[in-house]
Motif scaffolding. Structure first.
Motif, PDB file in Angstrom:
ATOM      1  N   UNK A 102       0.890  -0.880   0.215  1.00  0.00           N
ATOM      2  CA  UNK A 102       0.049  -0.245  -0.325  1.00  0.00           C
ATOM      3  C   UNK A 102       1.083   1.375   0.457  1.00  0.00           C
ATOM      4  N   UNK A 103       0.768   1.761  -0.734  1.00  0.00           N
ATOM      5  CA  UNK A 103       0.961   3.353  -0.516  1.00  0.00           C
ATOM      6  C   UNK A 103       1.425   4.016   0.412  1.00  0.00           C
ATOM      7  N   UNK A 104       2.395   4.624   1.639  1.00  0.00           N
ATOM      8  CA  UNK A 104       2.149   5.287   2.801  1.00  0.00           C
ATOM      9  C   UNK A 104       2.872   6.954   2.854  1.00  0.00           C
ATOM     10  N   UNK A 105       2.787   7.136   3.554  1.00  0.00           N
ATOM     11  CA  UNK A 105       3.372   8.675   4.261  1.00  0.00           C
ATOM     12  C   UNK A 105       3.897   8.641   5.727  1.00  0.00           C
ATOM     13  N   UNK A 106       4.832   9.438   5.598  1.00  0.00           N
ATOM     14  CA  UNK A 106       5.240  10.060   7.335  1.00  0.00           C
ATOM     15  C   UNK A 106       4.353  10.477   7.471  1.00  0.00           C
ATOM     16  N   UNK A 107       3.517  10.754   9.041  1.00  0.00           N
ATOM     17  CA  UNK A 107       2.753  10.854   9.840  1.00  0.00           C
ATOM     18  C   UNK A 107       3.215  11.877  10.872  1.00  0.00           C
ATOM     19  N   UNK A 108       4.579  12.123  10.870  1.00  0.00           N
ATOM     20  CA  UNK A 108       5.006  12.421  11.792  1.00  0.00           C
ATOM     21  C   UNK A 108       5.466  10.910  13.200  1.00  0.00           C
ATOM     22  N   UNK A 109       4.632  10.032  13.703  1.00  0.00           N
ATOM     23  CA  UNK A 109       5.175   9.339  13.949  1.00  0.00           C
ATOM     24  C   UNK A 109       5.378   7.920  13.835  1.00  0.00           C
ATOM     25  N   UNK A 110       5.046   7.664  12.118  1.00  0.00           N
ATOM     26  CA  UNK A 110       5.622   7.274  11.782  1.00  0.00           C
ATOM     27  C   UNK A 110       4.925   6.367  10.011  1.00  0.00           C
ATOM     28  N   UNK A 111       4.783   5.518   9.134  1.00  0.00           N
ATOM     29  CA  UNK A 111       4.070   5.544   8.307  1.00  0.00           C
ATOM     30  C   UNK A 111       3.170   4.927   8.139  1.00  0.00           C
ATOM     31  N   UNK A 112       1.728   5.551   7.531  1.00  0.00           N
ATOM     32  CA  UNK A 112       0.648   5.202   7.714  1.00  0.00           C
ATOM     33  C   UNK A 112       0.821   5.285   6.272  1.00  0.00           C
ATOM     34  N   UNK A 113      -0.831   4.679   5.611  1.00  0.00           N
ATOM     35  CA  UNK A 113      -1.352   4.415   4.627  1.00  0.00           C
ATOM     36  C   UNK A 113      -1.894   5.431   3.907  1.00  0.00           C
ATOM     37  N   UNK A 114      -1.156   6.196   2.724  1.00  0.00           N
ATOM     38  CA  UNK A 114      -1.765   7.588   2.666  1.00  0.00           C
ATOM     39  C   UNK A 114      -2.553   7.754   1.699  1.00  0.00           C
ATOM     40  N   UNK A 115      -4.379   7.707   2.112  1.00  0.00           N
ATOM     41  CA  UNK A 115      -5.012   7.578   1.900  1.00  0.00           C
ATOM     42  C   UNK A 115      -5.759   8.947   0.362  1.00  0.00           C
ATOM     43  N   UNK A 116      -4.933   9.812   0.026  1.00  0.00           N
ATOM     44  CA  UNK A 116      -4.841  10.636  -0.199  1.00  0.00           C
ATOM     45  C   UNK A 116      -4.356   9.636  -2.423  1.00  0.00           C
ATOM     46  N   UNK A 117      -3.543   9.062  -1.514  1.00  0.00           N
ATOM     47  CA  UNK A 117      -2.595   8.255  -2.786  1.00  0.00           C
ATOM     48  C   UNK A 117      -3.671   6.885  -3.281  1.00  0.00           C
ATOM     49  N   UNK A 118      -3.700   6.068  -2.604  1.00  0.00           N
ATOM     50  CA  UNK A 118      -4.742   4.840  -2.600  1.00  0.00           C
ATOM     51  C   UNK A 118      -5.978   5.591  -3.235  1.00  0.00           C
ATOM     52  N   UNK A 119      -6.602   6.842  -3.062  1.00  0.00           N
ATOM     53  CA  UNK A 119      -7.577   6.503  -3.896  1.00  0.00           C
ATOM     54  C   UNK A 119      -7.051   7.102  -4.916  1.00  0.00           C
ATOM     55  N   UNK A 120      -6.255   8.228  -5.263  1.00  0.00           N
ATOM     56  CA  UNK A 120      -5.923   8.110  -7.057  1.00  0.00           C
ATOM     57  C   UNK A 120      -5.045   7.395  -7.708  1.00  0.00           C
TER      58      UNK A 120
END
Length: 703
Positions: A281-299
């Motif tokens: 799954x595409x991820x991004x850093x939210x400051x606390x760790x890597x989470x799912x990048x919902x905007x990227x997954x939606x696109x």
């Protein structure tokens, strides 16, 4: 299907009924379902399936636009145009043995105007047309404020109808033995020339615009495309996967499934497919760790963003156990150009579709400009079209030739008709990572169902829009960031694909200076391109070069004559012949060249054989040329790399001697270098002596 209009008619050896397929004897390229092909009684004939070019717009014939008294006869006539493919009647000006589907559809505009003209005068069919009607129509066309090309098309449509009279029923025939005295359509409207050669009138792009445009396109391919390539490759792959799963289209009809349920079902199918193919799954850093990048997954996954952020969507993602890869669809760092980054922040997933569009436009500019092939030929290129011959050191390009005989066009993808340079080959490599199917320039907007279809590619009008948007984006976002020159406005308007081809011919012949001109190596490019065009049925680009060479040669002769009138001194063994040819060259002033054949014939005239080099002028005579041997083609002209200073074809003008004196001064400086090897020192000394003798002789013979 419409109500049948006839019981049956005969066209050549074909019996035509309401259910007769329209495309009986034309190859079908794009429609696997034969049931969707048009039948004779249909009110609309969609002929796109029979057009080999994927870049062509829809080619449909809407029969309700034709006057009802003439409609049936026109359908029979057009059926004959489409299906008589052996020994078809042919206009004298026609380039092909049978009209193409695109030609047929284009000519119907003229046919429709003709039958409307007849219907407005009370005629009920072609058998009622008289010579007086045709003469009046000719006068009507001549008076039209339309362009010569459009008026020509109006008359050609009638001429083509007339020559098909022996192949169609009586109801389709003009009862006239000879139409308008057998004259050519352009002659009838008072215009000489041929529509086939209108490309010569396409305006060139000014060098001050072309140089930064090509530089910008090369920079985008080398730098920006390289930076975004990992992310865009993943985005394209995920988007293709989602579309092939059957991405949901919002259905607002009463009784349709709730949008939330549709989105959840699609998300679950998508996650299962990702797991099966081991996609993260595409991820991004939210400051606390890597989470799912919902905007990227939606696109990428064609999932509504709101559906992902709801508790049900979050729960589905949590149950998936798919790994999350940070920056899968982001570009966290960008490269620098001369120490300056092309942007000051990361590239987010939402920005990638627009960047893909701009990179694709840059690739088109490089491929089209550095290959000399036509707009449609570029747009129809497919994955795997480039091959490299290490022995020859050449990149070969395969694809469909659009202006060639049907047999040649059919063979062209296998016969590798073109040669391109390394920059063009790299652009195609970039496109192969961005394309979702076999076509390198997909149609539609990014991620749409049309974008995924291999039967569609970008249209010429669309790529022209892309070029315009590329220039605006580069000037606003990239040029200021890296200190690149802006791409200026051209005096002849927007940059289009057709203008790139014409501009390349000009640059190859003129070879202007400048950084990009030097990097492009126009002389080497000319050699490569002529390798690809040699011996092929379509010599269109070589015609462009011949036309540009003719223009350059006549401009130079005009300048030479002005210099002689100002008493410019000329020396050397060919001085007298130089004066004769320059004076005789005045005959070409005001000469109109309307066809490539005229340009080639005129170029062969001996009075035009005055070639200016950097240090001398060659008054070309093959029988006295020291740079050629007995097996050399006399029409080949001087071989500058083999020029001999004892040649009888050499003449020195005052302009040549000025350049020669500067060259002599440079040679003296080179000879003063202490570390110069002895053999090279001797060679430069001999060359210096030869050049100095030429300078001294020039001044000694001055009256």
């Amino acid at each position: 299907m419409s109500t049948p209009e006839l019981v049956g008619d005969r066209i050549a050896d074909m019996w035509v009924t309401p259910n007769t397929p329209v495309l009986q004897r034309r190859p079908v390229f794009h429609t696997p379902d034969v049931s969707t092909l048009p039948q004779f009684s249909d009110p609309v004939w969609d002929l796109y399936a029979a057009v080999p070019d994927r870049h062509s717009s829809r080619t449909s014939i809407h029969w309700e636009r034709f006057p009802k008294p003439f409609r049936h006869a026109c359908k029979l006539y057009v059926f004959a145009l489409i299906n008589i493919v052996d020994h078809a009647p042919r206009l004298a000006s026609a380039a092909a043995s049978i009209p193409s589907i695109k030609t047929i559809v284009a000519d119907l505009t003229g046919l429709r105007q003709f039958v409307r003209y007849l219907a407005n005068r009370g005629l009920r069919g072609f058998p009622e047309v008289t010579t007086a009607h045709l003469d009046h129509y000719l006068g009507h066309v001549i008076k039209q404020p339309a362009t010569a090309q459009l008026r020509n098309r109006m008359l050609v449509a009638v001429q083509r109808l007339h020559i098909y009279k022996e192949t169609v029923p009586d109801s389709c025939r003009l009862p006239i033995r000879t139409l308008w005295g057998g004259s050519n359509a352009y002659d009838l409207i008072g215009q000489r020339g041929s529509a086939r050669h209108r490309e010569c009138r396409t305006p060139r792009i000014h060098p001050d615009v072309m140089h930064p445009l090509l530089s910008a396109a090369l920079l985008v391919i080398d730098t920006i495309a390289t930076d975004i390539r990992p992310a865009t490759t993943q985005l394209v792959a995920l988007r293709v996967l989602a579309l092939r799963l059957g991405a949901p289209l919002m259905d607002h009809r009463r009784g349709a499934p709730p949008r939330g349920r549709v989105a959840r079902d699609h998300l679950e199918r998508l996650l299962s497919a990702l797991e099966a193919q081991k996609y993260p799954l595409p991820g991004c850093d939210d400051g606390e760790g890597t989470v799912v990048d919902l905007h990227a997954l939606a696109l990428a996954g064609v999932v509504e963003y709101d559906a992902l952020r709801r508790s049900s969507g979050i729960a589905i993602l949590a149950r998936s156990d798919l790994p999350i890869q940070a920056d899968l669809l982001r570009v966290p760092n960008v490269s620098t150009v001369d120490g300056r980054p092309w942007r000051d922040q990361p590239v987010e997933a939402a920005e990638l579709p627009n960047l893909i569009r701009h990179v694709t436009a840059a690739c088109y500019i490089v491929i089209a400009y550095l290959s000399g092939i036509r707009v449609g030929e570029v747009l129809n290129l497919q994955r795997g079209c480039v091959s490299h011959d290490a022995t020859l050191g050449l990149h070969f390009l395969s694809g469909r030739q659009l202006k060639a005989s049907p047999d040649r066009a059919e063979r062209s993808p296998a016969t590798i008709p073109w040669v391109i340079n390394e920059q063009g080959a790299k652009a195609i490599s970039v496109l192969e990572d961005l394309a979702p199917s076999s076509v390198l320039f997909p149609g539609g907007v990014f991620g749409s169902p049309l974008w995924l279809q291999p039967s569609q590619c970008r249209k010429a009008r669309s790529i022209n829009t892309d070029i315009k948007q590329f220039i605006g984006w580069f000037n606003a976002a990239i040029a200021p960031a890296i200190g690149h020159a802006a791409i200026g406005a051209d005096e002849h308007g927007s940059i289009t694909g057709r203008r790139l081809r014409r501009t390349l011919a000009w640059h190859i012949v003129r070879r202007p200076g400048g950084t990009i001109a030097g990097a492009t190596q126009y002389g080497h490019l000319y050699t490569q391109i002529t390798h690809g065009y040699a011996g092929k049925a379509d010599s269109g680009f070589l015609d462009e070069i011949s036309f540009e060479e003719f223009l350059l040669r006549t401009e130079q002769l005009h300048d030479d004559l002005q210099q002689l009138d100002r008493r410019e001194h000329v020396s050397g063994p060919a001085a007298d012949l130089y004066r004769h040819r320059v004076t005789a060259g005045a005959q070409f002033n005001g000469l109109t060249i309307s066809t490539p054949a005229q340009a080639r014939i005129t170029l062969a005239n001996s009075d035009l054989q005055v070639h200016h080099g950097s240090l001398l002028t060659c008054v070309w005579r093959p029988e006295t040329a020291a740079c050629r041997n007995k097996d050399t083609d006399p029409a080949a002209g001087p071989a500058w790399s083999k020029c001999r200073l004892n040649c009888g074809n050499i003449a020195y003008t005052d302009r040549d001697v000025s350049s020669l004196r500067r060259h002599v001064d440079q040679l003296r400086m080179d000879l003063d270098m202490a570390a110069l090897p002895k053999p090279l020192h001797q060679r430069l000394s001999e060359r210096l002596s030869e050049h100095q003798r030429a300078v001294d002789n020039h001044h000694a013979t001055r009256p």
